[in-house]
Design a protein around this motif. Structure first.
Motif, PDB file in Angstrom:
ATOM      1  N   PRO A 131      73.606  51.093   7.732  1.00  0.00           N
ATOM      2  CA  PRO A 131      73.761  51.994   8.893  1.00  0.00           C
ATOM      3  C   PRO A 131      73.640  51.268  10.228  1.00  0.00           C
ATOM      4  N   MET A 132      72.851  50.213  10.271  1.00  0.00           N
ATOM      5  CA  MET A 132      72.746  49.436  11.507  1.00  0.00           C
ATOM      6  C   MET A 132      74.052  48.707  11.786  1.00  0.00           C
ATOM      7  N   LEU A 133      74.645  48.124  10.759  1.00  0.00           N
ATOM      8  CA  LEU A 133      75.912  47.424  10.939  1.00  0.00           C
ATOM      9  C   LEU A 133      77.010  48.399  11.368  1.00  0.00           C
ATOM     10  N   ALA A 134      76.989  49.594  10.794  1.00  0.00           N
ATOM     11  CA  ALA A 134      77.982  50.602  11.174  1.00  0.00           C
ATOM     12  C   ALA A 134      77.834  50.995  12.632  1.00  0.00           C
ATOM     13  N   ALA A 135      76.593  51.014  13.125  1.00  0.00           N
ATOM     14  CA  ALA A 135      76.332  51.367  14.528  1.00  0.00           C
ATOM     15  C   ALA A 135      76.532  50.198  15.468  1.00  0.00           C
ATOM     16  N   GLY A 136      76.563  48.982  14.921  1.00  0.00           N
ATOM     17  CA  GLY A 136      76.708  47.796  15.761  1.00  0.00           C
ATOM     18  C   GLY A 136      75.439  47.342  16.424  1.00  0.00           C
ATOM     19  N   SER A 137      74.291  47.891  15.976  1.00  0.00           N
ATOM     20  CA  SER A 137      73.013  47.472  16.543  1.00  0.00           C
ATOM     21  C   SER A 137      71.882  47.906  15.617  1.00  0.00           C
ATOM     22  N   GLY A 138      70.756  47.211  15.749  1.00  0.00           N
ATOM     23  CA  GLY A 138      69.580  47.568  14.970  1.00  0.00           C
ATOM     24  C   GLY A 138      68.543  46.466  15.060  1.00  0.00           C
ATOM     25  N   SER A 139      67.301  46.849  14.822  1.00  0.00           N
ATOM     26  CA  SER A 139      66.201  45.889  14.880  1.00  0.00           C
ATOM     27  C   SER A 139      65.356  46.019  13.622  1.00  0.00           C
ATOM     28  N   ILE A 140      65.099  44.897  12.988  1.00  0.00           N
ATOM     29  CA  ILE A 140      64.255  44.840  11.796  1.00  0.00           C
ATOM     30  C   ILE A 140      63.049  43.969  12.120  1.00  0.00           C
ATOM     31  N   VAL A 141      61.878  44.474  11.776  1.00  0.00           N
ATOM     32  CA  VAL A 141      60.650  43.704  11.954  1.00  0.00           C
ATOM     33  C   VAL A 141      59.948  43.639  10.605  1.00  0.00           C
ATOM     34  N   ALA A 178      73.268  37.978  13.616  1.00  0.00           N
ATOM     35  CA  ALA A 178      73.094  38.044  15.074  1.00  0.00           C
ATOM     36  C   ALA A 178      74.371  38.452  15.784  1.00  0.00           C
ATOM     37  N   ASP A 179      75.514  37.991  15.308  1.00  0.00           N
ATOM     38  CA  ASP A 179      76.764  38.299  15.992  1.00  0.00           C
ATOM     39  C   ASP A 179      77.271  39.699  15.674  1.00  0.00           C
ATOM     40  N   ARG A 180      76.482  40.460  14.884  1.00  0.00           N
ATOM     41  CA  ARG A 180      76.874  41.837  14.552  1.00  0.00           C
ATOM     42  C   ARG A 180      75.862  42.845  15.115  1.00  0.00           C
ATOM     43  N   GLY A 181      75.061  42.368  16.064  1.00  0.00           N
ATOM     44  CA  GLY A 181      74.180  43.273  16.785  1.00  0.00           C
ATOM     45  C   GLY A 181      72.846  43.544  16.129  1.00  0.00           C
ATOM     46  N   ILE A 182      72.504  42.772  15.095  1.00  0.00           N
ATOM     47  CA  ILE A 182      71.254  43.008  14.364  1.00  0.00           C
ATOM     48  C   ILE A 182      70.231  41.947  14.753  1.00  0.00           C
ATOM     49  N   ALA A 234      61.656  46.457  20.483  1.00  0.00           N
ATOM     50  CA  ALA A 234      62.070  47.225  21.655  1.00  0.00           C
ATOM     51  C   ALA A 234      63.536  47.000  22.000  1.00  0.00           C
ATOM     52  N   PRO A 235      64.221  48.053  22.423  1.00  0.00           N
ATOM     53  CA  PRO A 235      65.656  47.948  22.740  1.00  0.00           C
ATOM     54  C   PRO A 235      65.980  46.938  23.825  1.00  0.00           C
ATOM     55  N   ASP A 236      65.031  46.645  24.735  1.00  0.00           N
ATOM     56  CA  ASP A 236      65.337  45.719  25.821  1.00  0.00           C
ATOM     57  C   ASP A 236      65.122  44.260  25.432  1.00  0.00           C
ATOM     58  N   GLY A 237      64.819  44.001  24.152  1.00  0.00           N
ATOM     59  CA  GLY A 237      64.639  42.618  23.707  1.00  0.00           C
ATOM     60  C   GLY A 237      65.850  42.079  22.987  1.00  0.00           C
ATOM     61  N   ALA A 238      67.034  42.304  23.549  1.00  0.00           N
ATOM     62  CA  ALA A 238      68.283  42.076  22.825  1.00  0.00           C
ATOM     63  C   ALA A 238      68.509  40.639  22.382  1.00  0.00           C
ATOM     64  N   CYS A 239      67.891  39.665  23.035  1.00  0.00           N
ATOM     65  CA  CYS A 239      68.089  38.273  22.617  1.00  0.00           C
ATOM     66  C   CYS A 239      66.885  37.708  21.877  1.00  0.00           C
ATOM     67  N   ALA A 240      65.876  38.523  21.632  1.00  0.00           N
ATOM     68  CA  ALA A 240      64.713  38.066  20.872  1.00  0.00           C
ATOM     69  C   ALA A 240      64.973  38.316  19.398  1.00  0.00           C
ATOM     70  N   THR A 241      65.404  37.279  18.697  1.00  0.00           N
ATOM     71  CA  THR A 241      65.668  37.401  17.268  1.00  0.00           C
ATOM     72  C   THR A 241      65.353  36.085  16.588  1.00  0.00           C
ATOM     73  N   GLY A 242      64.988  36.172  15.324  1.00  0.00           N
ATOM     74  CA  GLY A 242      64.623  34.978  14.571  1.00  0.00           C
ATOM     75  C   GLY A 242      63.242  34.452  14.892  1.00  0.00           C
ATOM     76  N   LEU A 243      62.437  35.250  15.592  1.00  0.00           N
ATOM     77  CA  LEU A 243      61.102  34.798  15.979  1.00  0.00           C
ATOM     78  C   LEU A 243      60.091  35.060  14.867  1.00  0.00           C
ATOM     79  N   VAL A 244      59.135  34.148  14.740  1.00  0.00           N
ATOM     80  CA  VAL A 244      57.956  34.360  13.901  1.00  0.00           C
ATOM     81  C   VAL A 244      56.778  34.392  14.861  1.00  0.00           C
ATOM     82  N   ILE A 245      56.190  35.563  15.024  1.00  0.00           N
ATOM     83  CA  ILE A 245      55.190  35.785  16.066  1.00  0.00           C
ATOM     84  C   ILE A 245      53.809  35.900  15.434  1.00  0.00           C
ATOM     85  N   PRO A 246      52.979  34.863  15.546  1.00  0.00           N
ATOM     86  CA  PRO A 246      51.621  34.981  15.038  1.00  0.00           C
ATOM     87  C   PRO A 246      50.776  35.870  15.953  1.00  0.00           C
ATOM     88  N   VAL A 247      50.018  36.749  15.350  1.00  0.00           N
ATOM     89  CA  VAL A 247      49.018  37.536  16.078  1.00  0.00           C
ATOM     90  C   VAL A 247      47.705  37.238  15.356  1.00  0.00           C
TER      91      VAL A 247
END
Length: 254
Positions: A131-141, A178-182, A234-247
């Protein structure tokens, strides 16, 4: 108060307690229409009631393919879209334990942990992506662990391998979609003071672990994990992808 997820639909696995519950609460507060799954029907129903209509509970096992598929189908049937998927399920499988030597590893215990941590994540992504690919956008965490990027005697061999698998699976998907909006990102918690840990781990043991691992000299709270998830998704993080974020209170920097 800003609501960055207003009119967005989010799905969280393992959302009835601990870190997952904190994530669900944060997404609701940020305006999301939220579906969450869990195998604990009692806790899930209690959490749904607490949300007062802001979240929908689905009884589902994230390690079972039919349940993973049904979770997405029911989310789409209810809300017509899926913007964010958070894959939080992951723990030691039945029979697996830290301290067991690799030479003594039971194959079924190994498989159980990989199914809990890695297969559950793969199945969630498999059904969230269409469904994300069909919409052209989506975020997975995806929720991994410091054990996926650091070695600790308190994790099993299977848990180390499974969480490292979550990290690299996520990185691969981040690059290849990444080039498909995910976007795909990973949160890697350190020692986290979930209600279960607070209930079952003696104070002196927690203090000893914190001294050994966390320069911050305290454990991470589930809410701090949820904050990181909200930032990564968050929707405004459009170029933040492939990150491994330690907390992790500084553990990964040692």
């Amino acid at each position: 108060m800003p609501q960055p997820f207003r009119n967005r639909v989010t799905l969280v696995t393992g959302g009835a307690s601990g870190i997952g519950q904190a994530i669900v609460r944060r997404l609701i507060a940020d305006g999301a229409r939220t579906v969450f799954t869990d195998i604990d029907e009692t806790a899930g129903g209690r959490m749904e009631a607490e949300a007062g209509g802001a979240a929908r509970f689905l009884h589902a096992d994230a390690t079972v393919e039919a349940d993973a598929e049904r979770s997405i189908a029911e989310t789409l049937a209810a809300f017509g879209r899926l913007d964010v998927a958070v894959h939080n399920v992951g723990n030691f499988g039945t029979g697996d334990a830290a301290g067991t030597g690799l030479e003594a590893m039971d194959v079924q215990a190994w498989d159980n942990t990989l199914r809990q941590c890695l297969t559950s994540c793969m199945l969630g992504m498999k059904y969230a992506l269409p469904p994300m690919l069909a919409a052209g956008s989506g975020s997975i965490v995806n929720i991994a662990s410091l054990a996926g990027i650091r070695v600790t005697r308190y994790a099993s061999y299977a848990y180390h391998a499974a969480k490292a698998g979550v990290v690299h699976l996520s990185e691969a998907a981040a690059v290849l979609y990444a080039d498909r909006g995910i976007r795909v990102n990973v949160i890697a918690p350190g020692l986290t003071l979930t209600p279960n840990i607070a209930r079952t781990m003696p104070d002196e043991v927690r203090a000893s672990l914190v001294r050994e691992f966390h320069p911050s000299q305290r454990m991470v709270s589930p809410n701090e994990i949820a904050d990181a998830v909200a930032w990564a998704a968050a929707p405004d993080g459009a170029c933040a992808t492939g990150l491994v974020i330690p907390v992790d209170g500084g553990w990964s920097a040692r």
